[in-house]
Design a protein around this motif. Structure first.
Motif, PDB file in Angstrom:
ATOM      1  N   GLN A  85       0.865  -1.185   0.000  1.00 22.64           N
ATOM      2  CA  GLN A  85       0.000   0.000   0.000  1.00 22.64           C
ATOM      3  C   GLN A  85       0.893   1.223   0.000  1.00 22.64           C
ATOM      4  O   GLN A  85       1.183   1.799   1.047  1.00 22.64           O
ATOM      5  CB  GLN A  85      -0.908  -0.005   1.226  1.00 22.64           C
ATOM      6  CG  GLN A  85      -2.050  -0.974   1.063  1.00 22.64           C
ATOM      7  CD  GLN A  85      -2.792  -1.225   2.339  1.00 22.64           C
ATOM      8  OE1 GLN A  85      -2.201  -1.257   3.424  1.00 22.64           O
ATOM      9  NE2 GLN A  85      -4.085  -1.417   2.228  1.00 22.64           N
ATOM     10  N   THR A  87       2.626   4.849  -0.345  1.00 20.63           N
ATOM     11  CA  THR A  87       2.248   6.213   0.013  1.00 20.63           C
ATOM     12  C   THR A  87       2.965   7.142  -0.947  1.00 20.63           C
ATOM     13  O   THR A  87       4.164   6.973  -1.183  1.00 20.63           O
ATOM     14  CB  THR A  87       2.730   6.533   1.442  1.00 20.63           C
ATOM     15  OG1 THR A  87       2.269   5.489   2.289  1.00 20.63           O
ATOM     16  CG2 THR A  87       2.213   7.855   1.930  1.00 20.63           C
ATOM     17  N   SER A 135      -7.255   8.880  -6.958  1.00 22.22           N
ATOM     18  CA  SER A 135      -7.952   7.712  -6.399  1.00 22.22           C
ATOM     19  C   SER A 135      -6.907   6.685  -5.947  1.00 22.22           C
ATOM     20  O   SER A 135      -5.712   6.817  -6.268  1.00 22.22           O
ATOM     21  CB  SER A 135      -8.843   7.102  -7.474  1.00 22.22           C
ATOM     22  OG  SER A 135      -8.028   6.495  -8.463  1.00 22.22           O
ATOM     23  N   GLY A 136      -7.355   5.658  -5.239  1.00 21.02           N
ATOM     24  CA  GLY A 136      -6.442   4.627  -4.759  1.00 21.02           C
ATOM     25  C   GLY A 136      -5.698   3.955  -5.903  1.00 21.02           C
ATOM     26  O   GLY A 136      -4.478   3.731  -5.833  1.00 21.02           O
ATOM     27  N   LYS A 139      -3.103   6.275  -7.399  1.00 21.62           N
ATOM     28  CA  LYS A 139      -1.926   6.358  -6.505  1.00 21.62           C
ATOM     29  C   LYS A 139      -1.025   5.148  -6.701  1.00 21.62           C
ATOM     30  O   LYS A 139       0.197   5.269  -6.774  1.00 21.62           O
ATOM     31  CB  LYS A 139      -2.382   6.438  -5.040  1.00 21.62           C
ATOM     32  CG  LYS A 139      -2.808   7.815  -4.618  1.00 21.62           C
ATOM     33  CD  LYS A 139      -3.198   7.825  -3.151  1.00 21.62           C
ATOM     34  CE  LYS A 139      -3.825   9.160  -2.788  1.00 21.62           C
ATOM     35  NZ  LYS A 139      -4.555   9.147  -1.555  1.00 21.62           N
ATOM     36  N   GLN A 140      -1.631   3.972  -6.768  1.00 21.36           N
ATOM     37  CA  GLN A 140      -0.852   2.752  -6.939  1.00 21.36           C
ATOM     38  C   GLN A 140      -0.079   2.787  -8.262  1.00 21.36           C
ATOM     39  O   GLN A 140       1.074   2.390  -8.340  1.00 21.36           O
ATOM     40  CB  GLN A 140      -1.784   1.526  -6.875  1.00 21.36           C
ATOM     41  CG  GLN A 140      -1.112   0.183  -6.997  1.00 21.36           C
ATOM     42  CD  GLN A 140      -0.173  -0.119  -5.846  1.00 21.36           C
ATOM     43  OE1 GLN A 140       0.972   0.348  -5.848  1.00 21.36           O
ATOM     44  NE2 GLN A 140      -0.612  -0.896  -4.880  1.00 21.36           N
ATOM     45  N   LEU A 164      -7.212  -3.335  -5.559  1.00 22.50           N
ATOM     46  CA  LEU A 164      -7.543  -2.586  -6.775  1.00 22.50           C
ATOM     47  C   LEU A 164      -8.745  -3.220  -7.461  1.00 22.50           C
ATOM     48  O   LEU A 164      -8.942  -4.434  -7.394  1.00 22.50           O
ATOM     49  CB  LEU A 164      -6.356  -2.589  -7.747  1.00 22.50           C
ATOM     50  CG  LEU A 164      -5.068  -1.876  -7.329  1.00 22.50           C
ATOM     51  CD1 LEU A 164      -4.073  -1.877  -8.481  1.00 22.50           C
ATOM     52  CD2 LEU A 164      -5.346  -0.446  -6.883  1.00 22.50           C
ATOM     53  N   ASN A 168      -8.295  -1.252 -12.742  1.00 25.86           N
ATOM     54  CA  ASN A 168      -6.960  -0.846 -12.302  1.00 25.86           C
ATOM     55  C   ASN A 168      -5.973  -2.004 -12.355  1.00 25.86           C
ATOM     56  O   ASN A 168      -4.820  -1.844 -12.745  1.00 25.86           O
ATOM     57  CB  ASN A 168      -7.028  -0.283 -10.882  1.00 25.86           C
ATOM     58  CG  ASN A 168      -7.328   1.201 -10.868  1.00 25.86           C
ATOM     59  OD1 ASN A 168      -6.608   1.994 -11.466  1.00 25.86           O
ATOM     60  ND2 ASN A 168      -8.423   1.567 -10.219  1.00 25.86           N
TER      61      ASN A 168
END
Lengths: 215, 251
Positions: A85, A87, A135-136, A139-140, A164, A168
């Motif tokens: 995950q 950052t 969005s998540g 970001k990934q 995801l 994604n």
């Protein structure tokens, strides 16, 4: 020649044995998938290979040389670890993608950044987008291409598609497929994903701190 | 104007302590014991210091003056260490940071002729410099501990990308140094408007013309800015390394 060779690697915290007697050889340009139950030690193994933590037993050889003989900074620039995950740091996407150039004291290759953004379906305009607006999945994807601004020799992927959605996941794996070609990047991916396990070229299982090569 | 406070006046002023004790008792704060210990310690410590200073000022010996300054810095460093929450080497780092800021600030003050190299000027100023440096360093330690805990993942990400420990900690270092300096900057902005600081008030009470007193206060303000910035920078750049091991891994 094996790019990575783990010999009798173990990891113990206080009295708890997390990994024991791990032996693993990874060839150059290989694509190894590591799977196994949660808490079995998969991520710990990846973190050890990434030198984010040190093994408490055994030896690791990278390109024939013991890991202890490498400067950790230079090693991590060649053996790049992508977190489960991740950052993003700083204010915007640009700050993240230019960070690898900054620490190498070289100019930021904007064209390379845009090319990588295109690979993972991120618009060029997003370069200046504040990270809190992403969005998540975005970001990934930014985190993944941050690891690829300078192509590493080994890319360590720690359950990067966990959490995801299907769209994604597909984008991320399109990029991984691209790397599996003749990019010269050796891939070691930890995953729970059934499809990824099925598609794996080489598969190893980590369970109760033991590693077993399955194919 | 007489600057003598009679012993009787001092005893009468003790009533103020009872106000604090009464509040503590009424609000059930459980700090009665701390107040009593604090008051007794303050009286004993200040009495001893009063006599020691009188003796040292009378002797006017440079070695003895330096020894007293070293004792002040030693105590300040030990106090700053306590704020580090067990970081290894915190005493040594605090000592180096406080000593350096004291030496630089005193050096500039003496060289510029703002103060004279005599115990009655050097010692109180050293105490002010060391104590401000101590507070700033203590704030830095507390902030750094909190930031390395809260921003652990970001630091790890930077390390994983091949950053050295300085680059991985840059944001934390910047914020922490700012934290160490900000109380001094804030008080510099409001000095004279919100508070009449101790030194200026003391001089005014002692009968010095307020216009002359502010000159000293301006000097003190500049001195504090220098001392907190130097103390914070030195301590932060020395202590952040303690959050990593020799393989550049976050502990």
């Amino acid at each position: 020649m094996a790019i990575l060779d783990l010999q009798h690697v173990g990891y113990q915290v206080r009295n708890q044995q997390i990994l024991a007697d791990i032996n693993l050889t990874v060839e150059e340009d290989d694509y190894l998938t590591i799977t196994g139950p949660s808490g079995g030690g998969k991520s710990t193994l990846l973190k050890i290979i990434a030198t984010m933590i040190s093994a408490t037993a055994g030896d690791i050889f990278y390109q024939g040389k013991n890991l202890n003989q490498y400067d950790p900074i230079l090693y991590r620039r060649e053996v790049s670890y992508c977190f489960q995950q991740p950052t993003l740091f700083g204010n915007d996407v640009l700050e993240n993608l230019s960070f690898p150039a900054k620490i190498r004291r070289t100019d930021f290759d904007k064209a390379r950044a845009i090319q990588l953004m295109q690979y993972v379906k991120l618009d060029e305009k997003m370069l200046t987008q504040p990270i809190k607006e992403l969005s998540g999945g975005e970001k990934q994807r930014v985190a993944l291409i941050r690891n690829l601004m300078y192509l590493p020799k080994i890319l360590l992927l720690d359950e990067i598609t966990t959490g995801l959605d299907a769209a994604n996941k597909a984008i991320v794996w399109e990029l991984i497929e691209r790397l599996k070609g003749d990019s010269g990047v050796t891939l070691i991916a930890v995953t729970h994903d059934e499809q990824e396990i099925l598609a794996a070229k080489h598969l190893a299982q980590v369970e109760n701190g033991k590693l077993e090569v399955q194919r | 104007m007489s600057l003598d406070i009679s012993n009787l006046s001092l005893v009468l002023v003790t009533a103020l302590v009872f106000i604090a004790l009464w509040i503590g008792y009424r609000e059930q704060l459980g700090i009665d014991k701390d107040i009593v210990i604090g008051v007794i310690r303050a009286v004993i410590q200040l009495t001893i210091v009063g006599y020691v200073l009188k003796y040292i000022f009378h002797l006017n010996n440079i070695l003895l003056t330096l020894l007293l300054i070293l004792i002040i810095i030693f105590n300040a460093a030990d106090n700053a260490r306590k704020r580090s929450n067990g970081i290894r080497g915190a005493f040594y780092i605090s000592f180096v940071a406080i000593l350096s800021s004291t030496v630089v600030v005193l050096g500039v003050l003496v060289a510029s002729g703002a103060i004279k190299m005599i115990p009655s000027q050097i010692i109180p100023i050293s105490g002010m410099v060391a104590s401000n440096s101590m507070v700033a360093i203590g704030l830095c330690y507390r902030n750094m501990n909190a930031m390395f805990r809260d921003q652990r993942q970001q630091v790890l990400e930077r390390l994983a990308l091949g950053a050295d420990i300085k680059n991985a900690s840059k944001g934390i270092l910047r914020e922490t140094i700012k934290t160490g300096m900000s109380p001094t900057i804030d008080s510099a902005k409001t000095v004279g408007l919100v508070s009449l600081p101790g030194m200026m008030s003391g001089l005014i009470i002692a009968g010095v013309d307020p216009v002359n007193a502010i000159k000293y206060q301006i000097m003190v303000t500049f001195m504090m800015l220098a001392t907190t910035s130097l103390g914070s920078v030195i301590a932060c750049y020395m202590i952040y390394r303690k959050f990593y091991n020799d393989r550049m891994q976050l502990k």
